[in-house]
Design an enzyme around this catalytic site. Structure first.
Site, PDB file in Angstrom:
ATOM      1  N   MET A 316      32.020  35.120  38.639  1.00 26.98           N
ATOM      2  CA  MET A 316      31.511  33.754  38.782  1.00 26.98           C
ATOM      3  C   MET A 316      30.112  33.554  38.190  1.00 26.98           C
ATOM      4  O   MET A 316      29.588  32.445  38.236  1.00 26.98           O
ATOM      5  CB  MET A 316      31.541  33.317  40.244  1.00 26.98           C
ATOM      6  N   HIS A 337      43.401  41.139  32.700  1.00 24.05           N
ATOM      7  CA  HIS A 337      43.443  39.792  33.283  1.00 24.05           C
ATOM      8  C   HIS A 337      42.073  39.329  33.732  1.00 24.05           C
ATOM      9  O   HIS A 337      41.928  38.229  34.272  1.00 24.05           O
ATOM     10  CB  HIS A 337      44.430  39.733  34.445  1.00 24.05           C
ATOM     11  N   GLY A 340      37.788  42.944  36.488  1.00 21.44           N
ATOM     12  CA  GLY A 340      38.211  44.027  37.371  1.00 21.44           C
ATOM     13  C   GLY A 340      37.116  44.425  38.339  1.00 21.44           C
ATOM     14  O   GLY A 340      35.946  44.529  37.971  1.00 21.44           O
TER      15      GLY A 340
END
Length: 408
Positions: A316, A337, A340
């Site tokens: 974030m 994705h 991690g």
């Protein structure tokens, strides 16, 4: 001879594990978890580990496991269809107000998020009375869901309609981002919510029961599987496919409501979805690799077939990337994705101070309280190192930096 960009971990009694982890830390526990998965007799060729790899519940996050003749429900996990959606608008950075607090508040009001538990009280992370557009969208999934529930009635009384178009908790988020040309994007991360969790949990336990019934010994009970040709295999494939569709629709409905909230905050007319991506990173699909048809489970990994667009978010407080797949066959056309985790949620709460979190999220309109310390940037691997480790898996199309972040 072409130099490889991955390392190979080979242990006796299993297929190799090819790891795109150069320059990023990997826990010993994650290596052990990957090795156990590689011992399953139906794994095809090898297991691929992405640079964001870390220990997961049941199966490793950041793992790509191709199988022939069986499927492991825990290799998909319980947040079935979890993934990302991003859409570019025609807005530019200078079109945004000086204070972004109003935009964050409007998004938080437009999309149910978080979770509250109390007797007789509605969970504020769900719809009390779903709006007509949500009910209409649910109708596209309802018949298939009823068919699944007819076979497995315990799945009926779950948060399904009331969770469609909602964010959830944990690492799920909604962000307003700027790209390298100062264009405004909306990006969000969520999955199949309560109903997907119920489906995943139910079938993982059902697979474990089958293993006990058939007296099958496993290197890890979480690797319980359904052999192809059995009723439970077919039921799982049907249910997981439905949950993946729910997840994609969930993101679509959130995006609609976020854009509507933006229009109320920004008077200038603007277009949306000039470029859009909606991709899973916890899912199973039938694909062809090395000339053979296989099932590929990706848990914390994105399909990166040649020319396919994907999304790799940072934490974030960090950059995120819109990427284009390079179609690397050794990774089974996959990439990471996200960044991690490098710290567990518990460790982050113990090790990171609120002042550090505030410094690390400077310039981002977001929550800056102890309730989000488990999602603080320091809990994640550096996204730049993760991207460098997978330079042969994807190419960067857009670099995004968030200016607003909504967490559950």
């Amino acid at each position: 001879m072409t130099e490889t960009t991955y390392d190979v971990m080979a242990r006796e009694g299993g297929v190799p594990v090819k790891m795109w982890t150069r320059g990023v830390p990997v826990e010993d526990e994650a290596r052990d978890q990957l090795s156990r998965a590689a011992q399953m007799p139906f794994v095809f060729k090898h297991v691929a580990a992405m640079p964001d790899v870390h220990v997961g519940i049941g199966a490793t996050v950041g793992s790509v496991i191709p199988t022939k003749g069986a499927v492991i429900p825990a290799a998909v996990g319980v947040d079935i269809g979890c993934g990302m959606m991003a859409a570019r608008t025609s807005l530019m950075a200078h079109d945004l107000p000086d204070s972004l607090e109003g935009i964050r508040s409007a998004i938080e009001q437009a999309v149910p998020h978080g979770r509250s538990v109390g007797r007789g009280k509605r969970d504020h992370g769900s719809w009390g009375s779903p709006p007509p557009a949500i009910v209409e969208a649910w109708a596209t999934l309802a018949v298939r869901f009823e068919r699944i529930c007819a076979k497995h009635p315990r799945l009926k009384n779950t948060n399904n309609l009331t969770h469609l178009g909602t964010l959830g908790t944990g690492n799920h988020f909604i962000e307003l981002c700027l790209d390298q040309e100062a264009r405004v994007w909306v990006m969000l991360h969520s999955g199949s919510r309560g109903v997907g969790n119920a489906i995943g949990t139910f079938f993982i336990e059902l697979a474990k029961q089958d293993m006990r019934k058939w007296h099958i010994n496993l290197p890890d009970q979480d690797l319980a599987y359904f052999p192809e040709g059995t009723d439970h295999f077919d039921d799982y494939v049907e249910a997981v496919g439905w949950a993946q569709d729910f997840a994609a629709l969930n993101r679509r409905m959130m995006m609609v409501n976020v854009i509507a909230a933006l229009r109320k905050q920004i008077s200038k007319p603007f277009e949306t979805e000039l470029e859009a991506v909606n991709c899973h990173h916890n899912y199973v699909s039938r694909e062809n690799h090395f000339g053979e048809n296989v099932l590929v489970t990706r848990k914390g990994a994105v399909r990166a077939a040649k020319g396919t667009l994907g999304i790799i978010p940072g934490s974030m407080g960090a950059k995120s990337f819109i990427v284009r797949g390079l179609g690397n066959p050794e990774s089974f056309d996959s990439c990471s994705h996200g960044a991690g985790r490098i710290m567990s949620r518990t460790a982050a709460k113990k090790l990171v101070t609120l002042d550090e979190h505030i410094r690390d999220t400077a310039g981002v309109e977001c929550r800056k309280d102890v309730g989000v310390i488990d999602e603080t940037p320091r809990a994640y691997k550096p996204i730049e190192a993760v991207m460098a480790a997978q330079a042969d898996l994807v190419e960067i199309v857009h670099t995004l930096k968030q200016v607003v972040c909504v967490k559950g």
